[in-house]
Scaffold this active site. Structure first.
Site, PDB file in Angstrom:
ATOM      1  N   GLY A   1       6.928   4.666  14.379  1.00 47.08           N
ATOM      2  CA  GLY A   1       7.021   4.854  12.728  1.00 47.08           C
ATOM      3  C   GLY A   1       6.616   6.261  12.608  1.00 47.08           C
TER       4      GLY A   1
ATOM      5  CB  ALA B   1       2.246  -3.186   9.855  1.00 49.08           C
ATOM      6  NE  ARG B   2      -2.624  -0.572  13.336  1.00 44.95           N
ATOM      7  CZ  ARG B   2      -1.782   0.686  12.820  1.00 44.95           C
ATOM      8  NH1 ARG B   2      -0.508   0.566  13.143  1.00 44.95           N
ATOM      9  NH2 ARG B   2      -2.440   1.483  12.731  1.00 44.95           N
TER      10      ARG B   2
ATOM     11  NE  ARG C   1      -8.762  -7.579  -4.451  1.00 39.81           N
ATOM     12  CZ  ARG C   1      -9.107  -7.462  -3.125  1.00 39.81           C
ATOM     13  NH1 ARG C   1      -8.515  -6.208  -2.656  1.00 39.81           N
ATOM     14  NH2 ARG C   1      -9.992  -8.088  -2.722  1.00 39.81           N
TER      15      ARG C   1
ATOM     16  N   GLY D   1       0.872  -1.135  -0.081  1.00 41.12           N
ATOM     17  CA  GLY D   1       0.014   0.116  -0.085  1.00 41.12           C
ATOM     18  C   GLY D   1       0.919   1.069  -0.093  1.00 41.12           C
ATOM     19  NE  ARG D   2      -3.034   6.659   1.094  1.00 47.58           N
ATOM     20  CZ  ARG D   2      -4.083   6.175   1.469  1.00 47.58           C
ATOM     21  NH1 ARG D   2      -4.301   5.322   2.610  1.00 47.58           N
ATOM     22  NH2 ARG D   2      -5.327   6.379   1.078  1.00 47.58           N
ATOM     23  CB  ILE D   3       3.484   2.384   4.625  1.00 46.22           C
ATOM     24  CG1 ILE D   3       2.793   3.558   5.405  1.00 46.22           C
ATOM     25  CG2 ILE D   3       4.735   2.434   5.688  1.00 46.22           C
ATOM     26  CD1 ILE D   3       2.314   3.379   6.693  1.00 46.22           C
TER      27      ILE D   3
ATOM     28  CG  HIS E   1       3.563   2.403  17.860  1.00 43.98           C
ATOM     29  ND1 HIS E   1       2.254   1.719  17.945  1.00 43.98           N
ATOM     30  CD2 HIS E   1       3.352   2.943  16.606  1.00 43.98           C
ATOM     31  CE1 HIS E   1       1.369   1.737  17.050  1.00 43.98           C
ATOM     32  NE2 HIS E   1       2.114   2.712  16.048  1.00 43.98           N
TER      33      HIS E   1
ATOM     34  CD  GLU F   1       2.321  -0.752  20.510  1.00 44.15           C
ATOM     35  OE1 GLU F   1       1.938   0.773  20.304  1.00 44.15           O
ATOM     36  OE2 GLU F   1       2.328  -1.361  19.491  1.00 44.15           O
TER      37      GLU F   1
END
Length: 319
Positions: free
Chosen positions: A286, A236-237, A177, A154-156, A284, A266
């Site tokens: 980012g 990410a997560r 996809r 995606g964007r990141i 965290h 977290e």
């Protein structure tokens, strides 16, 4: 006067437009909010600026009858019950795009810290061990001609992939996809299955959202398919990675190392990660640049203003 509640301090510059118009309260909790605490703090709020750690559940939304908008100070929103918000007519917004470069840069900061042993080198010098240049001291690894596997282009993810070109890396990626062909071309990224990505990647970097499909995507079976020389990076997560399985994979030398900015429970961190010298850990960070965090505050303020002023178009809207 409408009441706006911010669940913890954010960069003040972004809040100026709200202070000029509304009753703005910025909370400063000593710990992470639970549902009861959040309800007590925001039960009479017209707008709520929330953080990823805030449980914006159906119960919380029902207990805030005046609430018209939840402006999430983050890109992710897995902490918010979107269906409950939709049912109550509450607008939900987030802060896309603005933290892309900050998070992509930090992904590379973590990776380089891990593979070039920056943390160990810093400690070595500070502890007074540096007496002379050594031929085999703290040897790391090159990135050139290695393969970067992106999970979530995606964007990141695509920003991380573009940076890989400067390091002379090959890039493969896995999504549910294939990505837009333009994104593929810009990233020079090749679409592969998840299993192939695990098998061929020297570095695996996670950038997908957290959902039912990605929860514990990196489990015991996934780590068993990775190269023993490969490293994992997660900005990410946390729950995308089964931390117990990761600890076992590191102890069994199924993979060579990990760099983590997010954690499964977290802010708790698995003790096996804290004790492992082949793991780099960050709290965290980012999006932690002045520029990104200021822009995030402004975007939240823009969304709140739009809703409370009755604008026809709400920026950054999810619901």
């Amino acid at each position: 006067m409408a009441r706006v509640v911010v669940t913890r301090p954010i960069i003040e510059e972004g809040l100026h437009p709200l202070r000029e118009r509304y009753d703005l309260e910025v909370l400063n909790p000593v710990d992470t909010w639970d549902e009861d605490g959040l309800i007590a703090a925001a039960h009479d709020a017209d707008a709520l600026i929330s953080m990823l750690s805030d449980p914006i559940t159906a119960r919380v939304l029902a207990a805030c009858p005046k609430l018209r908008v939840v402006a999430q100070y983050a890109v992710g929103y897995d902490n918010i019950d979107l269906e409950a918000a939709r049912a109550r007519g509450i607008v939900v917004t987030h802060t896309p795009d603005v933290l892309t470069d900050a998070t992509a840069d930090f992904t590379w900061a973590l990776l380089l810290t891990l593979i070039r042993k920056v943390r160990e080198a810093d400690r070595y010098v500070r502890e007074g061990h540096f007496k002379r240049w050594e031929t085999q001291l703290l040897l790391g690894h090159d990135l050139r001609d290695k393969t970067l596997g992106i999970v979530g282009l995606g964007r990141i993810g695509s920003a991380v992939a573009r940076r890989a070109l400067g390091f002379g890396m090959r890039v493969v990626y896995y999504n549910r996809r294939p990505a837009n062909p333009t994104v593929e071309r810009q990233s020079c990224a090749r679409y592969v299955s998840f299993d192939e990505l695990l098998a061929v990647s020297d570095v695996v970097s996670i950038h997908c959202p957290l959902n039912s499909e990605s929860y514990h995507l990196f489990n015991q079976a996934a780590f068993a398919k990775m190269k023993p020389t490969a490293v994992l990076v997660n900005t990410a997560r946390g729950p995308i990675v089964d931390e117990a399985a990761l600890v076992e994979a590191l102890e069994q030398e199924q993979i060579a190392g990990a760099a983590l900015d997010v954690f499964e429970q977290e802010p708790k961190v698995h003790p096996g990660l804290l004790e492992n010298d082949r793991v780099v850990l960050a709290p965290h960070l980012g999006s932690a640049t002045v520029e990104a965090r200021t822009a995030m505050a402004r975007m939240c303020a823009e969304a709140v203003l739009a809703v409370l002023e009755g604008a026809e178009k709400i920026p950054y809207r999810l619901v």
